[in-house]
Design a protein around this motif. Structure first.
Motif, PDB file in Angstrom:
ATOM      1  N   LEU A 235       0.704  -1.092  -0.122  1.00 26.78           N
ATOM      2  CA  LEU A 235       0.051   0.030  -0.023  1.00 26.78           C
ATOM      3  C   LEU A 235       0.930   1.266  -0.065  1.00 26.78           C
ATOM      4  O   LEU A 235       1.753   1.382   0.548  1.00 26.78           O
ATOM      5  CB  LEU A 235      -1.061  -0.012   1.028  1.00 26.78           C
ATOM      6  N   ASP A 236       0.326   2.342  -0.654  1.00 25.01           N
ATOM      7  CA  ASP A 236       1.248   3.442  -0.769  1.00 25.01           C
ATOM      8  C   ASP A 236       1.131   4.382   0.851  1.00 25.01           C
ATOM      9  O   ASP A 236      -0.188   4.679   1.393  1.00 25.01           O
ATOM     10  CB  ASP A 236       0.497   4.314  -1.788  1.00 25.01           C
ATOM     11  N   TYR A 237       2.252   4.359   1.351  1.00 26.96           N
ATOM     12  CA  TYR A 237       2.110   4.913   2.780  1.00 26.96           C
ATOM     13  C   TYR A 237       1.731   6.435   2.833  1.00 26.96           C
ATOM     14  O   TYR A 237       1.333   7.040   3.748  1.00 26.96           O
ATOM     15  CB  TYR A 237       3.604   4.924   3.187  1.00 26.96           C
ATOM     16  N   ASN A 238       1.732   7.050   1.626  1.00 32.04           N
ATOM     17  CA  ASN A 238       1.751   8.613   1.525  1.00 32.04           C
ATOM     18  C   ASN A 238       0.141   8.698   1.434  1.00 32.04           C
ATOM     19  O   ASN A 238      -0.309   9.908   1.425  1.00 32.04           O
ATOM     20  CB  ASN A 238       2.426   9.339   0.367  1.00 32.04           C
ATOM     21  N   MET A 239      -0.913   7.969   1.201  1.00 34.74           N
ATOM     22  CA  MET A 239      -2.408   8.107   0.991  1.00 34.74           C
ATOM     23  C   MET A 239      -2.765   8.374   2.360  1.00 34.74           C
ATOM     24  O   MET A 239      -2.193   7.970   3.318  1.00 34.74           O
ATOM     25  CB  MET A 239      -2.968   6.873   0.443  1.00 34.74           C
ATOM     26  N   ASN A 240      -3.939   9.194   2.460  1.00 38.26           N
ATOM     27  CA  ASN A 240      -4.671   9.305   3.569  1.00 38.26           C
ATOM     28  C   ASN A 240      -5.380   8.070   3.945  1.00 38.26           C
ATOM     29  O   ASN A 240      -5.196   6.977   3.419  1.00 38.26           O
ATOM     30  CB  ASN A 240      -5.739  10.381   3.528  1.00 38.26           C
ATOM     31  N   THR A 241      -5.677   7.819   5.436  1.00 34.87           N
ATOM     32  CA  THR A 241      -6.005   6.657   6.201  1.00 34.87           C
ATOM     33  C   THR A 241      -7.087   6.128   5.424  1.00 34.87           C
ATOM     34  O   THR A 241      -7.421   4.810   4.898  1.00 34.87           O
ATOM     35  CB  THR A 241      -6.142   6.781   7.533  1.00 34.87           C
ATOM     36  N   ARG A 242      -8.350   6.737   4.855  1.00 37.04           N
ATOM     37  CA  ARG A 242      -9.444   6.502   4.264  1.00 37.04           C
ATOM     38  C   ARG A 242      -9.125   5.657   2.912  1.00 37.04           C
ATOM     39  O   ARG A 242      -9.760   4.882   2.580  1.00 37.04           O
ATOM     40  CB  ARG A 242     -10.328   7.680   4.026  1.00 37.04           C
ATOM     41  N   ASN A 243      -8.222   6.670   2.048  1.00 31.82           N
ATOM     42  CA  ASN A 243      -8.037   5.697   0.872  1.00 31.82           C
ATOM     43  C   ASN A 243      -7.207   4.373   1.133  1.00 31.82           C
ATOM     44  O   ASN A 243      -7.270   3.540   0.429  1.00 31.82           O
ATOM     45  CB  ASN A 243      -7.144   6.845   0.010  1.00 31.82           C
ATOM     46  N   GLN A 244      -6.321   4.484   2.153  1.00 30.16           N
ATOM     47  CA  GLN A 244      -5.441   3.108   2.300  1.00 30.16           C
ATOM     48  C   GLN A 244      -6.460   2.039   2.880  1.00 30.16           C
ATOM     49  O   GLN A 244      -6.193   1.067   2.280  1.00 30.16           O
ATOM     50  CB  GLN A 244      -4.549   3.471   3.702  1.00 30.16           C
ATOM     51  N   LEU A 245      -7.427   2.455   3.348  1.00 26.28           N
ATOM     52  CA  LEU A 245      -8.334   1.404   3.977  1.00 26.28           C
ATOM     53  C   LEU A 245      -9.130   0.783   2.854  1.00 26.28           C
ATOM     54  O   LEU A 245      -9.672  -0.309   2.801  1.00 26.28           O
ATOM     55  CB  LEU A 245      -9.173   1.787   5.115  1.00 26.28           C
ATOM     56  N   GLU A 246      -9.694   1.634   1.768  1.00 28.03           N
ATOM     57  CA  GLU A 246     -10.336   1.311   0.653  1.00 28.03           C
ATOM     58  C   GLU A 246      -9.703   0.493  -0.149  1.00 28.03           C
ATOM     59  O   GLU A 246     -10.081  -0.403  -0.554  1.00 28.03           O
ATOM     60  CB  GLU A 246     -10.807   2.757  -0.139  1.00 28.03           C
ATOM     61  N   ILE A 247      -8.401   1.294  -0.239  1.00 27.93           N
ATOM     62  CA  ILE A 247      -7.532  -0.107  -1.217  1.00 27.93           C
ATOM     63  C   ILE A 247      -7.060  -1.226  -0.700  1.00 27.93           C
ATOM     64  O   ILE A 247      -7.266  -2.352  -1.240  1.00 27.93           O
ATOM     65  CB  ILE A 247      -6.178   0.791  -1.599  1.00 27.93           C
ATOM     66  N   LEU A 248      -6.863  -1.278   0.738  1.00 28.99           N
ATOM     67  CA  LEU A 248      -6.743  -2.660   1.685  1.00 28.99           C
ATOM     68  C   LEU A 248      -7.810  -3.359   1.286  1.00 28.99           C
ATOM     69  O   LEU A 248      -7.582  -4.706   0.756  1.00 28.99           O
ATOM     70  CB  LEU A 248      -6.557  -2.261   2.920  1.00 28.99           C
ATOM     71  N   ALA A 249      -9.035  -2.857   1.269  1.00 31.32           N
ATOM     72  CA  ALA A 249     -10.173  -3.896   0.939  1.00 31.32           C
ATOM     73  C   ALA A 249     -10.326  -4.239  -0.347  1.00 31.32           C
ATOM     74  O   ALA A 249     -10.369  -5.491  -0.663  1.00 31.32           O
ATOM     75  CB  ALA A 249     -11.480  -2.937   1.374  1.00 31.32           C
ATOM     76  N   HIS A 250      -9.930  -3.438  -1.388  1.00 36.07           N
ATOM     77  CA  HIS A 250      -9.515  -4.084  -2.760  1.00 36.07           C
ATOM     78  C   HIS A 250      -8.613  -5.058  -2.736  1.00 36.07           C
ATOM     79  O   HIS A 250      -8.981  -6.139  -3.372  1.00 36.07           O
ATOM     80  CB  HIS A 250      -9.334  -2.853  -3.339  1.00 36.07           C
ATOM     81  N   GLU A 251      -7.482  -4.923  -2.300  1.00 33.96           N
ATOM     82  CA  GLU A 251      -6.522  -5.894  -2.327  1.00 33.96           C
ATOM     83  C   GLU A 251      -6.975  -7.184  -1.639  1.00 33.96           C
ATOM     84  O   GLU A 251      -6.502  -8.196  -1.908  1.00 33.96           O
ATOM     85  CB  GLU A 251      -5.124  -5.257  -1.790  1.00 33.96           C
ATOM     86  N   LEU A 252      -7.406  -7.230  -0.621  1.00 33.63           N
ATOM     87  CA  LEU A 252      -7.946  -8.186   0.230  1.00 33.63           C
ATOM     88  C   LEU A 252      -8.778  -9.164  -0.496  1.00 33.63           C
ATOM     89  O   LEU A 252      -9.085 -10.270  -0.235  1.00 33.63           O
ATOM     90  CB  LEU A 252      -8.502  -7.891   1.800  1.00 33.63           C
TER      91      LEU A 252
END
Length: 175
Positions: free
Chosen positions: A79-96
Motif C-alpha cells: 500500500l502507498d504509505y503517503n495516502m490518507n487513511t481512508r484511501n489506504q483502507l479502501e485500497i486495502l479492502a480491494h487488495e484483500l
C-alpha cells in the motif's frame, strides 16, 4: 489448528504504532467479511506500507505468483504509505478481495511455455494474456472494485476508535 499470520511493515525509519493498529484491525474485520475463520487461518499475509515502490498511478498491489493451481502460502499486499487513511483502507479492502480470489483459486496466473506470456484463469476458465485485457475490464478487478466500498464501510470508523482508545490509554497512564 493454524492461525492467521499477519505482519504489517512501515517504511524504514518510520514509527507509528497507530497506523499498524489501524491496518491490523481493518484487515481482520475485512477478512471476516470475505471468508471463514478456517480459510483465514491458512493465511500468511504480509502488508507493506511503502513510500516509493509503487508507480504514480498505483495506490496498492497484491502480489500473485504465477503458479497455476498450486496453493500460494504467502500473500503480500503493498500500500502507498503517503495516502490518507481512508484511501489506504479502501485500497486495502480491494487488495484483500484479490487475496480471497487467490486462496479460493478463483484467480490464477500462469506463464505459458509456448509464448512466455502471463495468462490468467478466472473461475477455472482461461481468459487470456493479462497484459491484453484492459485493467478495468479484468474480471478480478471488476469484482474487487465492486466490493471495496461496501467492505470499507465496515472499517470507516476504525481510525476514530483507535485514536480514542489511545487517548484513554494515555490518560490512564498519566493518572
Amino acid at each position: 489448528m493454524a492461525k492467521l499470520k499477519l505482519k504489517i511493515s512501515l517504511p524504514r525509519l518510520t514509527r507509528c504504532s497507530l497506523t499498524i493498529e489501524i491496518i491490523n484491525r481493518a484487515t481482520k474485520i475485512i477478512l471476516d467479511q470475505l471468508m471463514s475463520k478456517r480459510l483465514q487461518n491458512k493465511l500468511n499475509l504480509k502488508i507493506h506500507l511503502r513510500k516509493s515502490v509503487l508507480d504514480n498511478t498505483t495506490s496498492g498491489a497484491f502480489v500473485l505468483l504465477c503458479n497455476g493451481s498450486k496453493k500460494q502460502n504467502e500473500h503480500k499486499i503493498i500500500l502507498d504509505y503517503n495516502m490518507n487513511t481512508r484511501n489506504q483502507l479502501e485500497i486495502l479492502a480491494h487488495e484483500l478481495v484479490h487475496v480471497h480470489q487467490a486462496i479460493t483459486n478463483k484467480l490464477q496466473y500462469r506463464t505459458w511455455k509456448s509464448d512466455g506470456d502471463l495468462h490468467a484463469r478466472w473461475n477455472g476458465k482461461e481468459v487470456g494474456k493479462v497484459n491484453e485485457i484492459p485493467y478495468k475490464e479484468r474480471p478480478w478487478e471488476v469484482e474487487a472494485y465492486s466490493k471495496q466500498k461496501d467492505l470499507y464501510k465496515f472499517v470507516q470508523n476504525i481510525t476514530t476508535d483507535v485514536l480514542y482508545e489511545n487517548e484513554l490509554r494515555k490518560s490512564k497512564e498519566n493518572n
